[in-house]
Enzyme design. Structure first.
Site, PDB file in Angstrom:
ATOM      1  N   SER A  65       0.862  -1.181   0.000  1.00 47.66           N
ATOM      2  CA  SER A  65       0.000   0.000   0.000  1.00 47.66           C
ATOM      3  C   SER A  65       0.895   1.225   0.000  1.00 47.66           C
ATOM      4  O   SER A  65       2.098   1.136   0.284  1.00 47.66           O
ATOM      5  CB  SER A  65      -0.873  -0.015   1.263  1.00 47.66           C
ATOM      6  OG  SER A  65      -1.475   1.240   1.508  1.00 47.66           O
TER       7      SER A  65
ATOM      8  N   TYR B 156      -1.955  -1.129  10.298  1.00 47.58           N
ATOM      9  CA  TYR B 156      -1.955  -1.338   8.852  1.00 47.58           C
ATOM     10  C   TYR B 156      -0.627  -0.874   8.241  1.00 47.58           C
ATOM     11  O   TYR B 156      -0.020  -1.568   7.417  1.00 47.58           O
ATOM     12  CB  TYR B 156      -3.125  -0.560   8.248  1.00 47.58           C
ATOM     13  CG  TYR B 156      -3.374  -0.766   6.775  1.00 47.58           C
ATOM     14  CD1 TYR B 156      -4.122  -1.848   6.315  1.00 47.58           C
ATOM     15  CD2 TYR B 156      -2.893   0.150   5.839  1.00 47.58           C
ATOM     16  CE1 TYR B 156      -4.386  -2.009   4.965  1.00 47.58           C
ATOM     17  CE2 TYR B 156      -3.147  -0.014   4.483  1.00 47.58           C
ATOM     18  CZ  TYR B 156      -3.890  -1.092   4.060  1.00 47.58           C
ATOM     19  OH  TYR B 156      -4.148  -1.260   2.710  1.00 47.58           O
TER      20      TYR B 156
END
Length: 276
Positions: A155, A168
């Site tokens: 990401s 995350y």
């Protein structure tokens, strides 16, 4: 003639969103597919995860391209289940050439207020789950004279910090380290390992009330229309999100002969988010 004729690809998180897109894109280029997805809920995830019906739809879309697919409900947090899924898929389809470790979840909290369970679920899925999916595939890739290719979904949060996403962000940064080590360890066997780093992608992972509220805490129950400008402001290009197909095209490059000498890189598909 497809770019992946005769190849077999293993895709995690394949029931919908990016995973389905990747499976279908690779199948369109000639690959058969081993697909896995949890297809049930994780308690700390604030939106609905994929269902068995979603996985069945992926199967239907791959088969409509006249490609074979072996689909299994399995949890990437379970290493034994991943090994069974990979080994069974190879037994049915004959080989393995490509791994797309894509499965992932999203939740929001400040680090100070984050419960242990939320942290543990995130690391177990988005980092350990990537490792547990890749590990059983390695012997099958090594069996090929021409090696193979692994792509792990990270990401933009794997390249920068994002508030309310300590868990995350840590997992996605961890993926980068994993990729760099695997690229070195597997290069002698002609196995290439890379990661992709999308900005927000137009899937159920961001198109839900929890994500909208995180990005627009000033509004009560904001909707898609209310968050588009906020999402767009994160990117250099004036768009709120990319499409799953945009990420699939990047993966196709990395796993095909077009990227035959590309290994150990972090490829952003981010509309300029990382440089902004």
């Amino acid at each position: 003639m497809g770019k992946l004729d005769g190849k077999v690809a293993f895709v995690t998180g394949a029931a919908r969103g990016q995973g389905r897109s990747h499976a279908v894109h690779l199948a369109r280029e000639g690959a058969d597919v081993i697909a896995v997805d949890l297809c049930s809920q994780v308690d700390t995830v604030p939106y609905d995860l994929a269902t068995p019906d979603d996985l069945a739809q992926t199967v239907a879309e791959v088969e409509a391209l006249d490609r074979r697919i072996v689909a299994t409900q399995a949890d990437v947090r379970d290493g034994a289940a991943m090994k069974r899924a990979v080994d069974d898929g190879v037994a049915q389809l004959g080989r393995l050439d490509i791994v797309v470790a894509n499965a992932g979840i999203l939740s929001f909290s400040t680090a100070e207020e984050m419960p242990d369970e939320m942290w543990d679920d995130m690391i177990a899925t988005n980092l350990s789950g990537q490792f547990k999916a890749v590990r059983p595939a390695i012997p099958h890739l090594k069996a090929n004279d021409d090696g193979g290719a692994i792509v792990i979904t990270s990401s933009t949060a794997g390249l920068r910090g994002i508030q309310n996403l300590a868990h995350y962000t840590a997992a996605k940064h961890g993926v980068v380290g994993l990729v760099k080590v695997l690229a070195l360890e597997l290069a002698p066997d002609k196995i290439r390992v890379n990661s992709v780093h999308p900005t927000n992608v137009n899937t159920d992972m961001i198109q839900n009330q929890s994500t909208y509220s995180n990005f627009r805490p000033d509004l009560d129950n904001p909707g898609k229309d209310e968050v588009q400008d906020t999402f767009a402001s994160l990117n250099a290009l004036p768009i709120p999100w990319v499409e799953p197909a945009d990420v699939s095209e990047a993966i196709l490059y990395l796993v095909s002969d077009a990227g035959r000498y590309v290994t150990g890189i972090q490829l952003p598909v981010d509309a300029g988010m990382v440089v902004k």
